[in-house]
Design an enzyme around this catalytic site. Structure first.
Site, PDB file in Angstrom:
ATOM      1  CE  LYS A 228      33.103  27.732  41.876  1.00  0.00           C
ATOM      2  NZ  LYS A 228      33.976  26.662  42.373  1.00  0.00           N
TER       3      LYS A 228
ATOM      4  CB  SER B 283      37.289  28.455  43.065  1.00  0.00           C
ATOM      5  OG  SER B 283      36.674  27.223  42.873  1.00  0.00           O
TER       6      SER B 283
ATOM      7  CB  SER C 129      36.759  24.846  44.845  1.00  0.00           C
ATOM      8  OG  SER C 129      38.043  25.123  44.336  1.00  0.00           O
TER       9      SER C 129
END
EC number: 6.3.5.7
Lengths: 96, 461, 480
Positions: B63, B138, B162
């Site tokens: 990420k 997220s 997330s």
């Protein structure tokens, strides 16, 4: 509690954020919603409860006094938006 | 993972998949050349008989909040648009040391703030199952990458759900370990006492493999547990509980509620105990979460000031304060700015006791309650998210979005490990999962229970 | 100055001392002074995204050492907090410091002014990281930022508003500087900025118990300037009050060129620092054992040694001299192990040896004359083998260039050994008296001062070998 323009300005100053006039109403509304939302916590009686300060159980986590992990000046200045070969540069801070 | 294929072939396969799915916008950068070079090197080493790393040839995406030396990292924000990291996260180092191949960095919500990946400065990510829908956030990019077969495993980050929530929306496994399990050194901070790197994969075994490699004590992170996780004792039957009001909550989609209740019956049918527990604090966990995380975030994001790195407003007439204000206001997106303001508010003089200290007290109550629960039960079962994936652009109200975090923030508030298991699909074919949580430092137990549940669900009984 | 002794000044001081650790408080880059700009840096110091702090053990020990030396209570449970504000030399946008839980609480420091000896009460000592440096004159258009200093460990020592004169403030900073150097936690160099002082000054009518409006004075980069600035401030404030003006709470800076102060910001601009506990660091839970270990490693403090030396019979002045700094005290301690003639040792150390040490710009621990050698010097003078003058003017220089040789050896080699034998001295006495019959007459008539002249002549005639004491004795007998 009521969120007024003064509060939004104070918080913006502290956070070094600025909002265009057309954004201000929206931000005020959003902030009002969020603050009203968190006010729900007032419903709880927390008398005598110790605030939780740390998530980790660890204490006394320390390191030895050794010089290591440095990077070169070039690496350090690599991402600087404004610099010369020695320093980071910012607008002059006015001093008497 | 497949003994027959070479690393190079594997990388080529995934690169093709990535190209074919580029419209999903899961990746911010793909390291084609580098991945192929690494793969070639690994193939050579393998042929020469070198012992293999535990993740030899495993193709991983990370990420865009996890640092990788000499690679760009931007937290999906304009404020770090052309920033190159000069060091690697401990997790990154450990992946590479065990011979994983990092194929790219993945899109996410800006500074990990969001639940739909609609807050990225680089465009939303689309759910591969229905491209009009959000993948969750997220770690949306990380979830879609695994979901659509663009990499084997992703590293995401989980501050309030997330990793688990996008795993739920995308029909894959998403796990957040205990607080202090994986070093946060090199994880771009959102909320320091909540953040953990999480793992997204197709199955629990893959999660465990990666966890073994990246977790554990680290000299750079003071909050990492010094002791390893407990080794679980295997039992014939286990005691599960769920929060009574959670399954009856007004926000919970009835399909999800029904499926989970049905599954609970299955569990009891197998000889396990599943009991409801009273959880009066349920409606207070999201406000507590938002007070504390925005407070920590407002401080963590002060470093983005245009002085040392990152975006800087170029107006030469600016004085220092104007420089800060313009840079930060132009560099940060609206959600980030909202949260910074809220965080600044709860920490400011006059409000600190009423909000921040109050929330810290509620957190204490939650931790105490959790300890009591685990004195009697092996694990907690909950839904992961109240609804399945919604349409892109559908949700606009910040508070409405906050409320959907109700089941996931709990684990971050109290520091326990939690996992979302892709057990179900609704009649539209949209996946939704079951969330399982164990006590702190018990992730191995959580993983073995996860396998038990998955086996039960898909065993055809 | 003070109009009829009508007013009382109330002064509190905040001293920041840089701890002389190798590495910084929260990261491993070097903490040493004077390097090229931005060469003592790391991703942590630069506040790169994702970086985390980790506390330097030595810094914690040094803070506790200072706390113990200042009679503070060491807080068993304490932790760091974030102090949030924006400034270019503060990379993270917050300083990691201690707010509600300083590592040391209370305490006091003994000072001595012309009038009295008293204890200045401390409020706390806490740990925090230093900021970088903003350089305003390196570039015409921009301020340049050097982050070498960012992250260097500091202790902040805060007094209660417990001082009442610039003189007391002067003595206090002097004593703090001495203490930090003594225990080895800071080099106390105010010019280099390793020791910094801010003063909080207010005035009130004598007898009042409430505090007047206080003014903060910064940029005090020498102990003398601390005194001057406070003197100026007290006068300024008294002047204002006498004229009926109100004192504004503000921050002022000291102008060393004019010995004056000028305003730099008003209270209204004060920041809301939004302190909260630092979540990236673990708290300290200090055990009795840990603290006792540090206490045991603390060197004997000047106050303790001072008391000891007075008990040995040294005057206050001499005792004070011997505790001037740790090197001097250590040297003295060693010397008195070899000789009980404490006064003589002190005379050498404050006289000829002090001169050498000053000339060579060294400390006593670097002196080539060892404490044992000093003791030997004292002994040969004591035994009358040479007199003090010969020892210091003739023997000492040789010893300095030949540290291996002993004083007795040198004196013998140079044929300086005094003659004390009565027969020899009597010969010289007779010789000299025979040379100056008229002076003898004058002496006998009452000019007793001429004895010095006779002794001087005996010195010449004996080429310095006559023991002056013996010579004087014999002279007096002969001239009765």
């Amino acid at each position: 509690m009521q969120v007024n323009d003064e509060l939004v300005d104070q918080l913006s100053t502290l956070a070094r954020l600025t909002f265009k006039p057309e954004e201000k109403e929206g931000i005020k509304t959003d902030l009002q919603k969020m603050i009203s939302f968190i006010e729900k916590l007032n419903e709880l009686d927390t008398t005598g409860v110790e605030p939780l300060l740390f998530m980790s159980d660890e204490v006394n986590v320390l390191r030895e006094d050794e010089v290591k992990g440095s990077i070169t000046r070039e690496e350090g200045l690599l991402n600087a938006p404004l610099r010369d070969d020695k320093f980071f540069k910012v607008p002059k801070v006015i001093r008497k | 993972m497949n003994g027959q294929t070479t690393c190079v072939e594997a990388v080529r396969h995934y690169l093709d998949k990535i190209s074919a799915s580029s419209h999903l916008n899961a990746w911010l950068e793909v390291y084609e050349v580098e991945a192929l070079e690494t793969a070639a090197l690994l193939d050579k080493q393998r042929h020469s008989g070198s012992p293999l790393g535990r993740l030899h040839g495993v193709i991983v995406g990370i990420k865009d909040v996890i640092c990788h030396k000499d690679h760009k990292v931007s937290a999906a924000s304009r404020v770090l648009e052309n920033f190159t990291s000069v060091y690697s996260a401990t997790a990154t180092d450990r992946l590479l040391a065990d011979e994983a191949i990092i194929i790219g960095r993945q899109n996410c919500d800006e500074f990990a703030m969001g639940s739909s990946n609609e807050n990225s400065a680089y465009g939303p990510v689309r759910n591969a199952i229905d491209e009009e829908r959000v993948p969750g956030g997220s770690s949306g990019g990380s979830a879609v990458a695994v979901q659509a077969g663009m990499c084997m495993v992703s590293l995401g980050s989980d501050t309030g759900g997330s990793v688990r929530q996008p795993a739920d929306f995308c029909g894959i496994v998403g796990m957040k370990p205990s607080y202090g399990s994986i070093s946060r050194y090199g994880l771009i901070a959102y909320a320091s006492s909540f953040d953990q790197i999480g793992i997204l994969a197709k199955n629990v075994d893959d999660v465990k493999l990666v966890l073994d490699v990246i977790a554990g004590a680290d000299e750079f992170d003071s909050t990492v547990k010094q002791k390893p996780s407990h080794i679980p004792a295997l039992k014939k039957s286990y005691r599960f509980c769920y929060f009574q009001n959670a399954l009856e909550h007004s926000s919970l989609d009835p399909t999800i509620s029904e499926e989970i209740k049905g599954f609970i019956k299955k569990l009891t049918g197998e000889g396990h105990t599943v009991e409801p527990v009273a959880f009066d604090l349920l409606d207070y966990i999201v406000p507590t979460y938002y007070v504390l995380t925005t407070a920590e975030a407002s401080s963590n994001l002060s470093r983005y000031d245009g002085v040392k790195y990152g975006y800087r407003n170029s107006n030469k007439e600016n004085n220092l304060n104007e420089l800060y204000q313009q840079t930060r206001s132009e560099g940060f997106g609206p959600e980030v700015k909202r949260r910074i303001l809220l965080g600044t508010f709860v920490l400011s003089a006059g409000y600190f006791d009423a909000y921040f200290t109050k929330a810290q007290k509620v957190r204490r109550l939650l931790v105490d309650k959790t300890l009591k629960i685990f004195e009697e039960y092996d694990a907690i079962i909950l839904p992961t998210v109240p609804t399945p994936a919604y349409k892109i652009g559908e949700k606009k109200d910040p508070v409405e979005i906050f409320l959907a975090d109700i089941y996931t923030v709990y684990a971050n508030l109290v520091g326990i490990p939690a996992i979302s298991l892709p057990l179900f699909k609704n009649d539209k074919g949209l996946p939704f999962g079951l969330q399982l949580m164990s006590s702190q430092n018990n992730e191995l137990h959580l993983l073995s229970l996860s396998k038990l549940l998955i086996n039960l669900r898909f065993s055809g009984k | 100055m003070d109009v009829n002794g009508k007013y009382e000044a109330v002064i509190g001081l905040e001293v920041h001392a840089q701890l002389q650790t190798q590495s910084k408080l929260f990261s491993g880059d070097s903490a040493s002074f004077g390097a090229e700009p931005n060469t003592h840096i790391s991703p942590i110091t630069l506040a790169h995204p994702g970086t985390l702090p980790k506390t330097n053990k030595k810094a914690v020990e040094y803070a506790i050492m200072m706390g113990l030396a200042c009679n503070c209570e060491i807080e068993r449970y304490n932790y760091f907090a974030r102090k949030n504000y924006f400034y270019p030399d503060l990379p993270k946008g917050y300083q990691v410091s201690q707010h509600t839980t300083p590592i040391c609480k209370g305490g006091y420091v003994s000072i001595k002014t012309k009038d009295a000896e008293r204890n200045v009460q401390l409020n706390r000592i806490h740990l925090e990281e230093d900021a970088g440096k903003s350089i305003h004159d390196a570039d015409d258009n921009y301020t340049c930022i050097d982050l070498n200093r960012a992250g260097v460990p500091l202790i902040e020592i805060v007094t209660e508003p417990d001082m009442h004169s610039a003189e007391e403030a002067f003595q206090y900073v002097t004593e703090i500087r001495k203490l930090v150097r003594w225990i080895g936690v800071c080099d106390g160099n105010m010019e280099e900025g390793s020791l910094r002082c801010d003063a909080n000054v207010s005035i009130r009518l004598k007898g009042e118990t409430t505090l007047g409006t206080k003014v903060e004075v910064k940029n005090l980069n020498s102990i003398r300037n601390v005194k001057k600035a406070i003197e100026y401030e007290i006068d300024r404030m008294i002047g204002m009050v006498e004229k009926g003006e109100t004192i504004i709470q503000q921050t002022r800076s000291f102008d060393a060129d004019n010995d004056t102060t000028f305003a730099i910001r008003d209270k209204e601009e004060a920041n809301d620092y939004r302190y909260f506990p630092e979540p990236d660091l673990t708290p300290f839970l200090l055990t009795e054992e840990f603290i006792a270990g540090i206490q045991a490693r603390l060197p004997a403090l000047p106050q303790v040694l001072f008391a000891k030396y007075k008990l040995l019979g040294l005057s206050e002045y001499d005792a004070h001299q011997m505790c001037d700094d740790k090197a001097t005290a250590a040297y003295f301690e060693q010397a008195i192990a070899y000789s009980k003639n404490y006064k003589a040792i002190v005379n050498w150390m404050t006289g000829p040896l002090r001169q050498v040490v000053n000339e060579q710009n060294i400390s006593f621990n670097e002196l080539s004359i060892t404490p044992k050698t000093l003791a030997d010097l004292v002994t040969i003078v004591e035994e009358g083998k040479v007199n003090f003058s010969v020892a210091s003017l003739k023997v000492l220089p040789v010893l300095l260039s030949n540290p291996v040789k002993g004083p007795l050896q040198v004196a013998e080699e140079l044929n300086l050994i005094q003659v004390s034998g009565s027969a020899d001295i009597e010969n010289w006495v007779n010789e000299v008296l025979a040379k100056m019959p008229d002076k003898v007459v004058e002496y006998k008539k009452g000019k007793k001062g001429l004895i010095g002249l006779f002794v001087g002549e005996i010195k010449k005639v004996s080429k310095g070998k006559a023991d002056p004491k013996k010579a004087t004795q014999l002279l007096e007998e002969k001239l009765r």
